[in-house]
Scaffold this active site. Structure first.
Site, PDB file in Angstrom:
ATOM      1  N   GLU A 132      -4.018  -8.935  -0.273  1.00 40.22           N
ATOM      2  CA  GLU A 132      -4.478  -8.820   1.120  1.00 40.22           C
ATOM      3  C   GLU A 132      -6.001  -8.877   1.072  1.00 40.22           C
ATOM      4  O   GLU A 132      -6.619  -8.118   0.315  1.00 40.22           O
ATOM      5  CB  GLU A 132      -3.987  -7.501   1.707  1.00 40.22           C
ATOM      6  CG  GLU A 132      -3.912  -7.520   3.214  1.00 40.22           C
ATOM      7  CD  GLU A 132      -3.264  -6.256   3.758  1.00 40.22           C
ATOM      8  OE1 GLU A 132      -2.097  -5.973   3.415  1.00 40.22           O
ATOM      9  OE2 GLU A 132      -3.938  -5.554   4.524  1.00 40.22           O
TER      10      GLU A 132
ATOM     11  N   GLU B 248       0.828  -1.215   0.000  1.00 41.19           N
ATOM     12  CA  GLU B 248       0.000   0.000   0.000  1.00 41.19           C
ATOM     13  C   GLU B 248       0.860   1.260   0.000  1.00 41.19           C
ATOM     14  O   GLU B 248       0.727   2.143   0.850  1.00 41.19           O
ATOM     15  CB  GLU B 248      -0.952  -0.022   1.190  1.00 41.19           C
ATOM     16  CG  GLU B 248      -1.890  -1.207   1.131  1.00 41.19           C
ATOM     17  CD  GLU B 248      -3.001  -1.193   2.175  1.00 41.19           C
ATOM     18  OE1 GLU B 248      -2.966  -0.363   3.090  1.00 41.19           O
ATOM     19  OE2 GLU B 248      -3.916  -2.023   2.045  1.00 41.19           O
TER      20      GLU B 248
HETATM   21  C1  GAL Z   1      -4.206  -2.926   5.245  1.00 46.73           C
HETATM   22  C2  GAL Z   1      -2.718  -2.853   5.580  1.00 46.73           C
HETATM   23  C3  GAL Z   1      -2.383  -3.775   6.735  1.00 46.73           C
HETATM   24  C4  GAL Z   1      -3.369  -3.592   7.845  1.00 46.73           C
HETATM   25  C5  GAL Z   1      -4.753  -3.873   7.326  1.00 46.73           C
HETATM   26  C6  GAL Z   1      -5.835  -3.812   8.364  1.00 46.73           C
HETATM   27  O1  GAL Z   1      -4.633  -1.851   4.529  1.00 46.73           O
HETATM   28  O2  GAL Z   1      -1.970  -3.225   4.475  1.00 46.73           O
HETATM   29  O3  GAL Z   1      -1.084  -3.505   7.182  1.00 46.73           O
HETATM   30  O4  GAL Z   1      -3.267  -2.288   8.294  1.00 46.73           O
HETATM   31  O5  GAL Z   1      -5.049  -2.918   6.346  1.00 46.73           O
HETATM   32  O6  GAL Z   1      -7.086  -4.011   7.780  1.00 46.73           O
END
Ligand code: GAL
Length: 834
Positions: free
Chosen positions: A500, A424
């Site tokens: 993710e 991100e």
């Molecule tokens: C994502 C991020 C992670 C964590 C996650 C929580 O956007 O890459 O590190 O913060 O959100 O939902």
């Protein structure tokens, strides 16, 4: 004169004899002296510790340690608010100093280096009072040539570390939290990280694999022409299956291809490892020898076939993991990592993403040997800071050095199937971002042409507009599955990865009524859905009905729809496999929340209900990968069935199973026979009875397959009186290994006379360890608990907790006694230490 010549010759011979073999690799684990200057401790005095060490994990928890008043831009926040548990509420900020001595042999005349696998953070290394090296990033492995600083006899090694406030979005740990190694070799020696063994191809028809080996010899220009290099590959039984002798290594760079007959390919289902040995020889005598484990396997991504391991298309069933090991903190430990990987494999998980930084060597070794694919990540930010003192301070000067070390230290691990250059990254909206992507990806390719490179992008439109997404080997998108369709239309790659996914939140054993599908924005003062009363009355827990997520994320079911229906989605990495310290979303603004709710397992490693939801999918007939056990079904019922005070109230029941149909009974009365329904968001992958009225007794589900055949059942009962403590012990092998490091994880449950868990028990327990070991830590998985992990007492959470005990270095028996003073219950177990 003759005597002089003779002496010189003898000295030369001796120096070759002493340093030719074996090279010395000494792990510097014991007898470190440690002192700390921080807000929490002003400890000028020195204490003896062993490494790996995390100076902050003992606490005390306090919101003042790294109180961040910030707007988390990634979450869409515009105004700064107080984030008390963001980096774990543990005292990791400060300056830590470590020192110890090491011995250099009297006649040493070779090359000496120190290898750090990571030190948090900004380690400055001095040898005998002189600065020998520095590394900026706390997560990376690095090597320091200390040849010119050492002297025969005793030498002093000092490591100074500095952790700044607001340098992390999660708990980074503190100290020398990964191993340190001293390596002594002859002057002419193998450069360890230059070794690169890669599978060029696997020819199934001819039953042969070609493995190319590259290696550099240091100081090759001084090599005697009679020196040879031998490259040999041994199978798991130690039998040499391929070998090459290299007569001359010129400037030092050697490259040879070894044809390996009947290759045993590495995969998660069959993690076969070979040993590659590189030796430099003179007159039949070894000058330097280095052996590494490696595997033979191919990785490919393509528009037509998606992600392929060994030529077989498979969807990645992955989870993201932060590096902390719950109550052990960041200090790496082999047994703890083995336990994590085994828990994940049992769920059907076949890949991990080392979010958002370089993994430890120990973790990669375990992934190699147990069979777990890895996306090895590097950075959570580039030039634009996500937190005030984060890696952005170093990016311009260090990014290339950091990627170089990541790839060089890890490229022989067969488990690693892709590199990730970032998570991100805010620059995804810009041309700069695209250029940096191309540069870092190019560097990965130059150091390792065999693996694709990815990064996790959270702003799909921006990353597609800037061209960053199109530039990647593997375009990875974080969340926002509803955009996958538009994304794929713009991607020349023809596939995408859920780098993710989910970010579903839950607390083990906690169920909330009425069951409500929610993004929890009511707890976030910056969100449109904010309800000030919600936070006032909050309990810091999330419901285990698995219906809570975040405004940017979704439920597991939402991800699977895309993976199942679109061949171009090559898999996912769920956020996260285990809860971790810090980032207590949705309770970022609620104290005392100090660890995450995202985990499929809690911070103690105990599975939440969601574990069985993933298991039901990932081990189902269509979810299983080739070679996996075909008989693994899942039947899991929730919630627990002990609800004094809920008699007659609606208490929905969910069943997580790979089977399509089931009938539920409460005390023998049918609650209906239902089927999964692909048209409904929560009914495609779960079986739900939403109107069940609670009555104490027995909840039973009978399961049917596609043909309507009865395939099994599961019963959950109302608990009676708490009368006993149940202890279940996990160790990596039978008993504990007497190495001073091995750990046993003992799950303690308070149960009734039939063994049924008392699901709301919160008794205070105490622990006593005697004999061949010590108490190490305890954790109950409650994200709001402020009880320290390293004191031998803790409350049960939802009836359970996990005690961690550590083996001594000498064999014997270790006994653990658990005491519940309130109920006058005691239980003792004995674990052999061998
Ligand atoms: C994502 C991020 C992670 C964590 C996650 C929580 O956007 O890459 O590190 O913060 O959100 O939902």
């Amino acid at each position: 004169m003759t005597t002089k010549i003779l002496t010189t010759t003898l000295t030369l011979l001796c120096s070759v004899a002493v340093w030719a073999q074996p090279r010395q690799e000494i792990t510097l684990s014991d007898n470190w002296q440690f002192s700390l200057q921080s807000k929490a401790h002003n400890q000028q005095s020195w204490e003896t510790v062993s490494v790996p060490h995390d100076w902050a994990i003992s606490g005390p928890f306090d919101k003042k340690w790294d109180l961040q008043r910030v707007a988390i831009e990634q979450n869409g926040e515009k105004e700064a608010t107080e984030k008390s548990g963001r980096s774990g509420a543990l005292p990791w900020i400060g300056e830590g100093h470590y020192k110890r001595t090491f011995t250099i042999p009297q006649d040493f005349d070779g090359y000496a280096e120190l290898v750090f696998d990571g030190a948090m953070a900004e380690p400055t290394i001095s040898v005998n009072g002189q600065k020998a090296g520095y590394w900026a990033y706390g997560y990376n492995a690095f090597r320091i040539d200390i040849t010119k600083f050492v002297k025969p006899g005793e030498n002093l090694l000092e490591v100074d570390l500095k952790n700044l406030e607001e340098s992390s979005r999660w708990y980074p740990g503190a100290g020398i939290y990964r191993p340190v190694k001293l390596v002594l070799t002859p002057k002419i020696h193998i450069d360890d990280w230059s070794i690169c063994a890669r599978t060029i191809d696997v020819n199934l028809q001819k039953n042969v694999a070609n493995v190319e080996v590259n290696v550099n010899v240091e100081n090759a220009k001084d090599a005697d022409p009679s020196m040879r290099m031998i490259l040999s590959l041994a199978d798991a039984g130690g039998r040499i299956v391929a070998a090459r002798s290299v007569v001359s290594f010129g400037e030092g760079a050697v490259s040879r291809t070894l044809p390996v007959p009947s290759p045993q390919l590495w995969s998660p289902e069959s993690p076969y490892l070979y040993t590659l040995t590189v030796s430099i020889r003179k007159d039949g005598q070894d000058i330097d020898v280095k052996s590494i484990k490696t595997g033979i396997r191919t990785v490919r991504v393509s528009k037509e076939k998606g992600f392929q391991l060994n030529g077989v298309t498979r969807k990645l069933k992955g989870v993201c993991l932060h590096h902390d090991l719950g109550p052990l903190g960041a200090a790496v430990n082999k047994a703890a990592i083995i336990r994590q990987i085994k828990i994940l494999k049992e769920m059907g998980c076949d890949a991990i993403r080392t979010a958002h930084n370089m993994p430890s060597q120990l973790q990669m070794d375990v992934c190699d040997s147990l069979g777990m694919m890895v996306m090895a990540e590097s950075f959570d930010m580039w030039q634009y800071p996500k937190c005030k003192n984060g890696y952005a301070r170093f990016f311009d000067d260090w990014a290339e050095k950091d990627i170089t070390n990541l790839v060089k230290a890890n490229r022989n691990h067969p488990s690693i199937v892709m590199w990730s250059i970032g998570n991100e990254i805010p620059e995804q909206n810009s041309e700069i971002g695209r250029q940096i992507s191309i540069r870092l990806q190019g560097l990965c390719h130059a150091l390792d042409p065999t693996r694709p490179v990815t990064q996790g992008m959270d702003r799909a439109e921006q990353a597609l507009k800037s061209g960053m997404a199109q530039a990647m080997d593997v375009p990875g998108f974080n969340y926002r599955v509803h955009k996958y369709h538009t994304n794929i239309e713009q991607l020349p790659q023809g596939f995408l990865l859920g780098s993710e996914t989910a970010s579903t939140v839950s607390s083990r054993g906690i169920y909330k009524f009425p069951v409500e599908v929610t993004d929890n924005s009511r707890y976030a003062s910056w969100a449109p859905g904010y309800d000030p009363n919600a936070i006032k009355t909050a309990d810091g827990q999330c419901s285990s009905y698995d219906v809570e997520y975040c405004s940017w994320s979704n439920l597991p079911d939402d991800d699977w729809v895309w993976q199942d229906d679109q061949p171009w989605v090559i898999g996912e990495f769920v956020w996260t496999g285990f809860d971790y310290l810090g980032e207590p979303t949705p309770y970022d603004e609620y104290w005392p929340s100090r660890s995450s709710y995202f985990g499929i397992c809690d911070l103690a490693g105990l599975p939440k209900d969601r574990y069985y939801l993933y298991r039901s999918k990932w081990r189902s007939a269509e979810g299983r990968s080739q070679g996996e056990n075909k008989d693994e079904h899942t039947i899991h019922l929730l919630p627990h069935w002990t609800w004094p005070g809920r008699k007659g109230q609606v208490t929905p029941v969910y069943c997580y199973t790979d089977y399509p149909e089931a009938e539920l009974f409460v005390n023998g009365k049918s609650q209906g026979r239902i089927k999964k329904n692909p048209k409904e968001r929560l009914d495609r992958y779960r079986l739900r009875w939403n109107n069940v009225k609670y009555e104490p007794g027995e909840l039973k589900v009978i399961i049917f397959d596609e043909m309507g055949k009865n395939c099994g059942e599961k019963t959950v009962r109302t608990a009676g009186k708490p009368v006993q403590l149940k202890l279940d012990t996990w160790t990596q092998s039978e008993g504990l290994i007497a190495d001073g490091e091995d750990l046993a994880f003992v799950t303690v449950s308070l149960v009734d006379k039939n063994g049924t868990l008392i699901p709301d028990a919160a008794d205070q327990l105490t622990f006593t360890v005697k004999g061949a070991g010590t108490f190490r830590a305890v954790c109950n998985g409650d994200a709001t608990s402020l009880e320290p992990f390293t004191k031998p007492t803790m409350k049960l959470f939802s009836g359970q907790l996990v005690v961690v005990v550590q083996a001594a270095k000498t064999p014997g028996n270790l006994t653990l006694t658990v005491n519940d003073a309130k109920r006058k219950l005691t239980k003792t177990i004995t674990i052999p230490v061998k």
